[in-house]
Design an enzyme around this catalytic site. Sequence first.
Site, PDB file in Angstrom:
ATOM      1  N   PRO A   1     -38.142 -15.756 -60.498  1.00  0.00           N
ATOM      2  CA  PRO A   1     -39.505 -15.951 -59.967  1.00  0.00           C
ATOM      3  C   PRO A   1     -39.581 -16.191 -58.475  1.00  0.00           C
ATOM      4  O   PRO A   1     -40.161 -17.171 -58.042  1.00  0.00           O
ATOM      5  CB  PRO A   1     -40.008 -17.170 -60.730  1.00  0.00           C
ATOM      6  CG  PRO A   1     -38.941 -17.554 -61.681  1.00  0.00           C
ATOM      7  CD  PRO A   1     -37.687 -16.907 -61.264  1.00  0.00           C
ATOM      8  N   CYS A   2     -39.046 -15.283 -57.718  1.00  0.00           N
ATOM      9  CA  CYS A   2     -39.095 -15.487 -56.279  1.00  0.00           C
ATOM     10  C   CYS A   2     -40.536 -15.424 -55.804  1.00  0.00           C
ATOM     11  O   CYS A   2     -40.873 -15.936 -54.745  1.00  0.00           O
ATOM     12  CB  CYS A   2     -38.260 -14.434 -55.559  1.00  0.00           C
ATOM     13  SG  CYS A   2     -38.289 -12.836 -56.346  1.00  0.00           S
TER      14      CYS A   2
END
Length: 171
Positions: A139-140
């Site tokens: 989940p950058c």
Amino acid sequence: MAVQNIEITYGIHRSPFGWCTIGLVKNDVCHLSFMKTQSSSEAVRHIREVWPYADLTRDNARTETFIRKIFSTSGKKMAPFHLLMKGTDFQIKVWEALMTIPKGETKSYAAVAKAIGSPKAVRAVGSACGANAIAYLIPCHRVLTSNGGIGGYHWGIARKKAMLTEEKTAR
DNA sequence: AGTTATAGACGTG
DNA sequence: CACGTCTATAACT
């Protein structure tokens, strides 16, 4: 040379955020990137950037199962996928920290840096995120700047916003 | 208060 | 040595 014949099965699918390429090593996800079009050549190129010596095989039928699970926002939370991450120790740590961020929530780069024991390595954290080969699953996009700004995004600010909006409204 | 300029901090190729 | 999804501080408008 002959590092070893890693066998990667890949497929190209439609996602809520455009075409995406997914790569599997046996039953582990080792790659996930986004593209503008359904271009297999581009897909392969993306994978080769991370896995130069891999033996690539196209198999949409198999990858579709994963894609469905990944983007199945319908109710159930995202399954804890087993990811095959290739990177330095630092990068792995960052990525793991990112995966602890709950869906719909966001964190600042500073918070992530602190979480991995290097409060001031925020820039490095950014680099690590940008270097991840498994978009979305890592989940950058849930990481924002301290003041709540978007910051930047390897695959485009627009896509990052889209993801955040999607996750926030889907909850 | 909101915006731009500057300097500092860190891992990777 | 430069660069990357940064952050805090100072100077301006």
